[in-house]
Enzyme design. Structure first.
Site, PDB file in Angstrom:
ATOM      1  N   LEU A   1       0.854  -1.176   0.000  1.00  0.00           N
ATOM      2  CA  LEU A   1       0.000   0.000   0.000  1.00  0.00           C
ATOM      3  C   LEU A   1       0.893   1.229   0.000  1.00  0.00           C
ATOM      4  O   LEU A   1       1.982   1.209   0.574  1.00  0.00           O
ATOM      5  CB  LEU A   1      -0.886   0.049   1.252  1.00  0.00           C
ATOM      6  CG  LEU A   1      -2.089  -0.884   1.367  1.00  0.00           C
ATOM      7  CD1 LEU A   1      -2.832  -0.596   2.668  1.00  0.00           C
ATOM      8  CD2 LEU A   1      -3.022  -0.734   0.181  1.00  0.00           C
ATOM      9  N   ASP A   2       0.413   2.308  -0.622  1.00  0.00           N
ATOM     10  CA  ASP A   2       1.130   3.574  -0.534  1.00  0.00           C
ATOM     11  C   ASP A   2       1.323   3.947   0.935  1.00  0.00           C
ATOM     12  O   ASP A   2       0.487   3.634   1.785  1.00  0.00           O
ATOM     13  CB  ASP A   2       0.345   4.696  -1.222  1.00  0.00           C
ATOM     14  CG  ASP A   2       0.332   4.559  -2.737  1.00  0.00           C
ATOM     15  OD1 ASP A   2       1.162   3.818  -3.270  1.00  0.00           O
ATOM     16  OD2 ASP A   2      -0.522   5.207  -3.366  1.00  0.00           O
ATOM     17  N   ARG A   3       2.394   4.658   1.221  1.00  0.00           N
ATOM     18  CA  ARG A   3       2.681   5.082   2.590  1.00  0.00           C
ATOM     19  C   ARG A   3       1.535   5.904   3.179  1.00  0.00           C
ATOM     20  O   ARG A   3       1.219   5.787   4.368  1.00  0.00           O
ATOM     21  CB  ARG A   3       3.978   5.910   2.608  1.00  0.00           C
ATOM     22  CG  ARG A   3       4.445   6.306   4.008  1.00  0.00           C
ATOM     23  CD  ARG A   3       5.739   7.093   3.941  1.00  0.00           C
ATOM     24  NE  ARG A   3       5.545   8.406   3.341  1.00  0.00           N
ATOM     25  CZ  ARG A   3       5.215   9.497   4.025  1.00  0.00           C
ATOM     26  NH1 ARG A   3       5.028   9.435   5.344  1.00  0.00           N
ATOM     27  NH2 ARG A   3       5.070  10.638   3.422  1.00  0.00           N
TER      28      ARG A   3
ATOM     29  N   THR B   1      -1.655   5.692   2.457  1.00  0.00           N
ATOM     30  CA  THR B   1      -2.911   4.945   2.522  1.00  0.00           C
ATOM     31  C   THR B   1      -2.898   4.005   3.713  1.00  0.00           C
ATOM     32  O   THR B   1      -1.905   3.320   3.961  1.00  0.00           O
ATOM     33  CB  THR B   1      -3.128   4.133   1.230  1.00  0.00           C
ATOM     34  OG1 THR B   1      -3.101   5.015   0.111  1.00  0.00           O
ATOM     35  CG2 THR B   1      -4.456   3.390   1.257  1.00  0.00           C
TER      36      THR B   1
END
Length: 329
Positions: free
Chosen positions: A146-148, A150
């Protein structure tokens, strides 16, 4: 004729703070006389002095675990390992919750601002490194990321021999993922709808963009509930990605005219916030993961217990006074 895959020896150095040592394979071709010369060129940001100090301290080792001498001849195809100095990181002050653990997988509920795996300036302060330390599982590996910015569910594998099976689930799109987002409410936007477009993300460019061409990104956008303009004019959305392009959901929501709250990249790139500023997190949450376990055959459905802060209390989120736990659990 198929090329034989090079067998990678096991790392001769232990992890530090849950972080693996750096592994370097010496290229098959090159004019370097020594291993040191190659590392000086390869680690340009470190500088000659740092590399020389590493060799003097015996921190660069070969597959046998023995220190490599500074004048060791260059050996094409050989592997060397070393630990780089960890960057100074501000701890992310929100809990990383384990929602499931068995002998094959760990499912964690990641907070905003915590990177999934070590990268760039985020190394020891990542979900993977934290879990390795806290659970005592050195072999733990992320099956996806996951994106940092998110929050939400991330799947990790416990055993190296199982890693490929779980990563293949995501590669072959056999995992159903649902996200939740808080964004402005547009009464003129007809939902639900499926958005299809072509998204490209260029290396070194912060944002992804839509371009003409055959679609490679598909997202289902649904309206869950909304509030009147006098109550913030916000809505809660269910987002179901059919593909996994970088920033796909953020790009599609922006294209619909309802960018996700707290997004520092879309619709416009904003100035970077100082390290340690954990206010106004991106209001995007990986809410559910569903899949058939490729090892056990069990049907799994996991759900994040987090609540997006802007929906729980928009005023606190907008003022930057939310202290995290509301957005954490």
């Amino acid at each position: 004729m198929r090329r034989r895959r090079t067998r990678i020896p096991p790392a001769p150095l232990p992890q530090r703070h849950g972080v693996d040592p750096v592994r370097v394979r010496l290229p098959a071709e090159g004019a370097w006389a020594t291993v040191r010369e190659h590392l000086v060129e390869r680690l340009t940001g470190a500088g000659d002095g740092v590399v020389n100090s590493m060799f003097e301290a015996g921190l660069v080792v070969g597959a046998d675990g023995r220190a490599v001498a500074a004048d060791a001849p260059y050996a094409p195809g050989a592997f060397v390992w070393f630990h780089r100095d960890l960057p100074d990181e501000v701890p992310v002050p929100f809990p990383l919750e384990v929602v499931h653990r068995d002998e094959h997988i760990v499912v964690a509920d990641k907070p905003h601002f915590l990177a999934t795996t070590p990268r760039g300036s985020h190394v020891a302060e990542t979900a993977l490194a934290r879990l390795r330390r806290e659970l005592g599982i050195p072999a733990l590996t992320a099956a996806h990321r996951l994106d940092r910015l998110t929050a939400g569910l991330v799947l990790f594998t416990v055993r190296l021999e199982d890693r490929g099976a779980y990563q293949t689930l995501f590669r072959d799109r056999r995992v159903r993922k649902e996200y939740e987002a808080v964004a402005p409410h547009d009464p003129g936007l007809a939902l639900p709808r499926t958005v299809r477009s072509r998204i490209v993300k260029e290396r070194g460019v912060l944002t992804a963009r839509e371009v003409a061409g055959e679609p490679n990104a598909v997202s289902r956008i649904e309206l869950v509930e909304h509030r009147a303009a006098g109550s913030g004019g916000l809505a809660r959305y269910r987002l179901v990605p059919g593909t996994g392009q970088t920033h796909q959901l953020r790009v599609h929501m922006t294209a619909l005219g309802v960018p996700i709250l707290g997004d520092p990249l879309y619709p416009e790139v904003t100035a970077p916030v100082p390290a340690g500023d954990f206010r106004r997190p991106l209001q995007l949450l990986a809410r559910t993961l569903e899949f058939t376990d490729p090892v056990t055959g069990e049907e799994h459905r996991f759900r994040s217990g987090r609540e997006l802060a802007a929906w729980a209390s928009y005023d606190r989120w907008a003022a930057g006074t939310d202290d995290g736990p509301t957005d954490g659990q």
